[in-house]
Design an enzyme around this catalytic site. Structure first.
Site, PDB file in Angstrom:
ATOM      1  N   ASP A  12       0.809  -1.225   0.000  1.00  0.00           N
ATOM      2  CA  ASP A  12       0.000   0.000   0.000  1.00  0.00           C
ATOM      3  C   ASP A  12       0.844   1.278   0.000  1.00  0.00           C
ATOM      4  O   ASP A  12       0.457   2.277   0.586  1.00  0.00           O
ATOM      5  CB  ASP A  12      -0.971   0.030   1.197  1.00  0.00           C
ATOM      6  CG  ASP A  12      -1.767  -1.253   1.289  1.00  0.00           C
ATOM      7  OD1 ASP A  12      -2.224  -1.726   0.246  1.00  0.00           O
ATOM      8  OD2 ASP A  12      -1.908  -1.790   2.405  1.00  0.00           O
ATOM      9  N   GLY A  14       1.476   2.923  -2.677  1.00  0.00           N
ATOM     10  CA  GLY A  14       1.094   3.721  -3.845  1.00  0.00           C
ATOM     11  C   GLY A  14       1.897   3.305  -5.067  1.00  0.00           C
ATOM     12  O   GLY A  14       2.227   4.131  -5.916  1.00  0.00           O
ATOM     13  N   LYS A  15       2.173   2.026  -5.163  1.00  0.00           N
ATOM     14  CA  LYS A  15       2.974   1.532  -6.297  1.00  0.00           C
ATOM     15  C   LYS A  15       2.244   1.736  -7.614  1.00  0.00           C
ATOM     16  O   LYS A  15       2.855   2.043  -8.633  1.00  0.00           O
ATOM     17  CB  LYS A  15       3.280   0.027  -6.137  1.00  0.00           C
ATOM     18  CG  LYS A  15       4.187  -0.293  -4.971  1.00  0.00           C
ATOM     19  CD  LYS A  15       4.394  -1.771  -4.815  1.00  0.00           C
ATOM     20  CE  LYS A  15       3.159  -2.513  -4.360  1.00  0.00           C
ATOM     21  NZ  LYS A  15       2.742  -2.253  -2.987  1.00  0.00           N
ATOM     22  N   GLY A  17       0.400   4.077  -8.753  1.00  0.00           N
ATOM     23  CA  GLY A  17       0.601   5.395  -9.354  1.00  0.00           C
ATOM     24  C   GLY A  17       1.968   5.500 -10.021  1.00  0.00           C
ATOM     25  O   GLY A  17       2.097   6.091 -11.096  1.00  0.00           O
ATOM     26  N   ASN A  37      -4.559 -10.690  -4.232  1.00  0.00           N
ATOM     27  CA  ASN A  37      -4.454 -10.035  -2.919  1.00  0.00           C
ATOM     28  C   ASN A  37      -3.939  -8.605  -3.060  1.00  0.00           C
ATOM     29  O   ASN A  37      -3.942  -7.845  -2.112  1.00  0.00           O
ATOM     30  CB  ASN A  37      -3.525 -10.811  -1.970  1.00  0.00           C
ATOM     31  CG  ASN A  37      -2.175 -11.145  -2.591  1.00  0.00           C
ATOM     32  OD1 ASN A  37      -1.997 -11.047  -3.803  1.00  0.00           O
ATOM     33  ND2 ASN A  37      -1.233 -11.560  -1.782  1.00  0.00           N
ATOM     34  N   ALA A  38      -3.458  -8.252  -4.231  1.00  0.00           N
ATOM     35  CA  ALA A  38      -2.922  -6.908  -4.427  1.00  0.00           C
ATOM     36  C   ALA A  38      -4.070  -5.943  -4.662  1.00  0.00           C
ATOM     37  O   ALA A  38      -5.134  -6.342  -5.114  1.00  0.00           O
ATOM     38  CB  ALA A  38      -1.993  -6.906  -5.634  1.00  0.00           C
ATOM     39  N   GLY A  39      -3.848  -4.693  -4.363  1.00  0.00           N
ATOM     40  CA  GLY A  39      -4.883  -3.713  -4.662  1.00  0.00           C
ATOM     41  C   GLY A  39      -4.225  -2.549  -5.363  1.00  0.00           C
ATOM     42  O   GLY A  39      -3.489  -1.803  -4.747  1.00  0.00           O
ATOM     43  N   HIS A  40      -4.418  -2.441  -6.655  1.00  0.00           N
ATOM     44  CA  HIS A  40      -3.781  -1.361  -7.400  1.00  0.00           C
ATOM     45  C   HIS A  40      -4.848  -0.383  -7.870  1.00  0.00           C
ATOM     46  O   HIS A  40      -5.805  -0.783  -8.525  1.00  0.00           O
ATOM     47  CB  HIS A  40      -3.037  -1.910  -8.623  1.00  0.00           C
ATOM     48  CG  HIS A  40      -1.846  -2.728  -8.252  1.00  0.00           C
ATOM     49  ND1 HIS A  40      -0.977  -3.249  -9.170  1.00  0.00           N
ATOM     50  CD2 HIS A  40      -1.368  -3.111  -7.057  1.00  0.00           C
ATOM     51  CE1 HIS A  40      -0.027  -3.912  -8.548  1.00  0.00           C
ATOM     52  NE2 HIS A  40      -0.250  -3.847  -7.268  1.00  0.00           N
ATOM     53  N   ARG A 141       4.372 -29.537  -4.206  1.00  0.00           N
ATOM     54  CA  ARG A 141       4.358 -30.263  -5.487  1.00  0.00           C
ATOM     55  C   ARG A 141       3.035 -30.970  -5.760  1.00  0.00           C
ATOM     56  O   ARG A 141       2.991 -32.053  -6.319  1.00  0.00           O
ATOM     57  CB  ARG A 141       5.541 -31.237  -5.559  1.00  0.00           C
ATOM     58  CG  ARG A 141       6.848 -30.488  -5.600  1.00  0.00           C
ATOM     59  CD  ARG A 141       7.988 -31.320  -5.201  1.00  0.00           C
ATOM     60  NE  ARG A 141       7.850 -31.755  -3.824  1.00  0.00           N
ATOM     61  CZ  ARG A 141       8.864 -32.154  -3.074  1.00  0.00           C
ATOM     62  NH1 ARG A 141      10.066 -32.184  -3.576  1.00  0.00           N
ATOM     63  NH2 ARG A 141       8.680 -32.537  -1.832  1.00  0.00           N
ATOM     64  N   GLN A 232       2.389  -6.067  -3.046  1.00  0.00           N
ATOM     65  CA  GLN A 232       2.709  -6.108  -1.613  1.00  0.00           C
ATOM     66  C   GLN A 232       3.997  -5.320  -1.318  1.00  0.00           C
ATOM     67  O   GLN A 232       4.281  -4.369  -2.009  1.00  0.00           O
ATOM     68  CB  GLN A 232       2.790  -7.557  -1.098  1.00  0.00           C
ATOM     69  CG  GLN A 232       1.432  -8.263  -1.042  1.00  0.00           C
ATOM     70  CD  GLN A 232       1.013  -8.887  -2.351  1.00  0.00           C
ATOM     71  OE1 GLN A 232       1.815  -9.534  -3.007  1.00  0.00           O
ATOM     72  NE2 GLN A 232      -0.221  -8.711  -2.746  1.00  0.00           N
ATOM     73  N   THR A 326      -7.703  -1.579  -0.242  1.00  0.00           N
ATOM     74  CA  THR A 326      -8.308  -1.554  -1.582  1.00  0.00           C
ATOM     75  C   THR A 326      -9.108  -2.827  -1.820  1.00  0.00           C
ATOM     76  O   THR A 326     -10.166  -2.810  -2.432  1.00  0.00           O
ATOM     77  CB  THR A 326      -7.206  -1.471  -2.665  1.00  0.00           C
ATOM     78  OG1 THR A 326      -6.231  -0.527  -2.254  1.00  0.00           O
ATOM     79  CG2 THR A 326      -7.762  -1.084  -4.004  1.00  0.00           C
ATOM     80  N   GLY A 329     -11.305  -3.165   2.207  1.00  0.00           N
ATOM     81  CA  GLY A 329     -11.984  -2.021   2.814  1.00  0.00           C
ATOM     82  C   GLY A 329     -11.662  -1.834   4.292  1.00  0.00           C
ATOM     83  O   GLY A 329     -12.232  -0.969   4.956  1.00  0.00           O
ATOM     84  N   VAL A 444       2.467  13.764  -4.916  1.00  0.00           N
ATOM     85  CA  VAL A 444       1.816  14.847  -4.173  1.00  0.00           C
ATOM     86  C   VAL A 444       0.290  14.805  -4.326  1.00  0.00           C
ATOM     87  O   VAL A 444      -0.401  15.766  -4.014  1.00  0.00           O
ATOM     88  CB  VAL A 444       2.388  16.218  -4.607  1.00  0.00           C
ATOM     89  CG1 VAL A 444       3.859  16.342  -4.231  1.00  0.00           C
ATOM     90  CG2 VAL A 444       2.205  16.460  -6.108  1.00  0.00           C
TER      91      VAL A 444
HETATM   92  P1  IMP Z   1      -2.296 -12.846   2.006  1.00  0.00           P
HETATM   93  O1  IMP Z   1      -1.346 -12.285   1.001  1.00  0.00           O
HETATM   94  O2  IMP Z   1      -3.733 -12.666   1.647  1.00  0.00           O
HETATM   95  O3  IMP Z   1      -1.964 -14.250   2.383  1.00  0.00           O
HETATM   96  O4  IMP Z   1      -2.111 -11.995   3.344  1.00  0.00           O
HETATM   97  C1  IMP Z   1      -0.940 -12.082   4.122  1.00  0.00           C
HETATM   98  C2  IMP Z   1      -0.578 -10.734   4.733  1.00  0.00           C
HETATM   99  O5  IMP Z   1      -0.188  -9.852   3.693  1.00  0.00           O
HETATM  100  C3  IMP Z   1      -1.722 -10.037   5.455  1.00  0.00           C
HETATM  101  O6  IMP Z   1      -1.194  -9.316   6.560  1.00  0.00           O
HETATM  102  C4  IMP Z   1      -2.270  -9.088   4.427  1.00  0.00           C
HETATM  103  O7  IMP Z   1      -2.921  -7.990   5.009  1.00  0.00           O
HETATM  104  C5  IMP Z   1      -0.991  -8.676   3.743  1.00  0.00           C
HETATM  105  N1  IMP Z   1      -1.225  -8.246   2.351  1.00  0.00           N
HETATM  106  C6  IMP Z   1      -1.448  -9.029   1.272  1.00  0.00           C
HETATM  107  N2  IMP Z   1      -1.574  -8.292   0.162  1.00  0.00           N
HETATM  108  C7  IMP Z   1      -1.415  -7.015   0.536  1.00  0.00           C
HETATM  109  C8  IMP Z   1      -1.393  -5.778  -0.192  1.00  0.00           C
HETATM  110  O8  IMP Z   1      -1.523  -5.716  -1.419  1.00  0.00           O
HETATM  111  N3  IMP Z   1      -1.182  -4.670   0.560  1.00  0.00           N
HETATM  112  C9  IMP Z   1      -0.973  -4.714   1.916  1.00  0.00           C
HETATM  113  N4  IMP Z   1      -0.970  -5.831   2.609  1.00  0.00           N
HETATM  114  C10 IMP Z   1      -1.185  -6.968   1.933  1.00  0.00           C
END
Ligand code: IMP
Length: 459
Positions: A12, A14-15, A17, A37-40, A141, A232, A326, A329, A444
């Protein structure tokens, strides 16, 4: 050449951007680890795009590659592609045949394990996307790879091996009847085969699968420029982060080589840009020595919302910075910048430049602090210790900087580095000196136009 974008903190930063800004000069934008799991967040032509899997460059017509180090949920992949198509875009996304597939039971198991861990306060606070269980199966595996979806016999064979094991895990270890779950089909070989075989056909028909190593090598041989979009951040890297409060992949720069099939030499020949948020946030549990307030359920030992000056400050920064997950929430925990963390990060990744985001969020504060070092067992230390328990014992030694005023940040972005308020420049220069790495960009505001570009890594 390549430019690798890496989060230097806890995700988080701000990658999105920065990828968006520098990715303009790239022909190919590749992810090398993680999954949905990423939020861009990408703001383009006034439209906000929230992506969790598809590389953000796809919004701007770049070829997006999901490398072999990624874990792919095909449901998310096709949902995101459809959403972009509905908005009039035509994303070109390629998926590595060696990447592993997140299957529905991985998500279910992620949830069950977090529930079980929460009984003894050991939950990681995962995003619930099945990331950990999928990487477990990769290392064990017994995973299913994207390439396996293209061959019905192999797909069936893999599912017939792995699904009964998962069923037994749920029923015999966790003592839960599969039929009582919300999605019992997640553990049904035939249902899984049918759905994932269809995904395989679609991937094949749309010619989306690639050997990432040869695809990227050929692209570079043709003179194309490649950007690696790390998801991440360094402190949630499975090896270099604060285990066990980590994700299950390697967001650090070395992951770009392993997770795409380009050699470490190729990555090192290019630029590695560390993305730093001007303060710190964290989703989920684990230590945070510079934490200002607390988030009930996430901050260790914090059971009730408190008040006081620091809590107010944390809430202010959270609201100003829109610090809510992202993907999930959830409110993020907020703290001051942590230099021991950043020194670790700079060393592990070998940053050639820094992009510092969100200095506008801190504008208007009288004082801005950083955790310069830690006290640990009576000693002053300058990097984070290897174990999470030791890290939890660290107390930050703060340095104080005079705050900077709210200004017209769009004008600052246009006028360049010298237009940044002087106190903010002092803060940035401290950071660059301590990490012995030049500042390439300063964020900014949320849009890519709201960035002061000092250095273009592709020039
Ligand atoms: P997982 O990746 O869902 O297994 O989560 C493992 C840990 O990584 C947790 O603490 C999540 O909150 C954190 N995490 C996973 N993806 C992100 C991300 O994109 N931003 C911030 N934290 C993340």
């Amino acid at each position: 050449m390549t430019v690798t974008i890496v989060g230097s903190q806890l995700g988080d930063e701000g990658k999105g951007g920065v990828v968006d800004l520098y990715g303009d000069a790239a022909d190919v934008v590749a992810r090398y680890q993680g999954g949905d799991n990423a939020g861009h967040t990408v703001v383009h032509d006034g439209e906000t795009y929230k992506l969790s899997l598809v590389p953000s460059g796809a919004v701007r017509g770049k070829i997006g590659v999901l490398g072999n180090g990624c874990v792919i949920n095909p449901r998310t992949l096709f949902d995101e592609i459809s959403t972009l198509q509905e908005k009039g875009l035509d994303p070109d996304v390629r998926v590595a045949e060696r990447a592993h597939v997140i299957l529905p039971f991985h998500r279910v198991l992620d949830g069950i394990e977090e529930d079980v861990k929460s009984e003894s306060d050991q939950e990681v606070g995962t995003t619930g996307r099945g990331i950990g269980p999928t990487y477990e199966d990769k290392a064990g595996r017994r995973g299913v790879r994207i390439g396996d979806l293209l061959d019905p016999d192999v797909l069936r064979e893999r599912l017939e091996y792995v699904v009964p094991q998962k069923r037994a895990l749920v029923e015999d270890v966790y003592d839960i009847a599969v039929e009582d779950l919300d999605d019992p089909d997640a553990f049904d070989v035939d249902a899984l085969f049918e759905e994932f075989r269809e995904f395989g056909q679609r991937l094949e028909e749309e010619e989306m699968t690639v050997n990432a190593s040869t695809f990227l090598t050929d692209a570079m041989a043709d003179g194309q420029t490649v950007m690696f979009e790390g998801a991440q951040g360094t402190i949630i890297d499975i090896d270099h982060g604060n285990y066990p409060y980590v994700t299950s992949s390697n967001p650090t720069a070395g992951g770009a080589a392993v997770g795409t099939g380009l050699s470490p030499g190729v990555i090192a020949d290019g630029e590695v840009i560390g993305i730093v948020k001007a303060y710190l946030t964290r989703v989920g549990s684990g230590p945070l020595p510079t934490e200002l307030g607390g988030v009930v359920g996430d901050t260790p030992g914090y059971d009730e919302q408190g008040d006081g000056e620091n809590e107010e400050l944390a809430t202010y920064i959270r609201e100003e910075g829109g610090e809510y997950g992202t993907v999930t929430g959830r409110p993020r925990r907020v703290g001051w910048l942590d230099m021991p963390m950043l020194r670790h990060s700079a060393r592990v990744n070998g940053f050639t430049g820094l992009a510092v985001n969100h200095i506008d969020v801190l504008a208007g504060l009288d004082e801005v602090k950083v955790g310069h070092s830690y006290d640990h067992e009576g000693e002053e230390i300058f990097t984070i210790p290897s174990t999470t328990e030791q890290w939890g014992e660290c107390e930050a030694n703060f340095r104080s900087f005079d705050g900077w005023p709210e200004v017209d940040w769009e004008a600052v972005a246009e006028d360049g580095y010298d237009a940044i308020p002087e106190n903010a420049r002092t803060y940035l220069e401290y950071l660059a000196d301590e990490l012995d790495t030049p500042i390439y960009a300063v964020g900014v505001g949320p849009g890519r136009e709201e960035t002061v570009v000092v250095e273009d890594p592709y020039e």
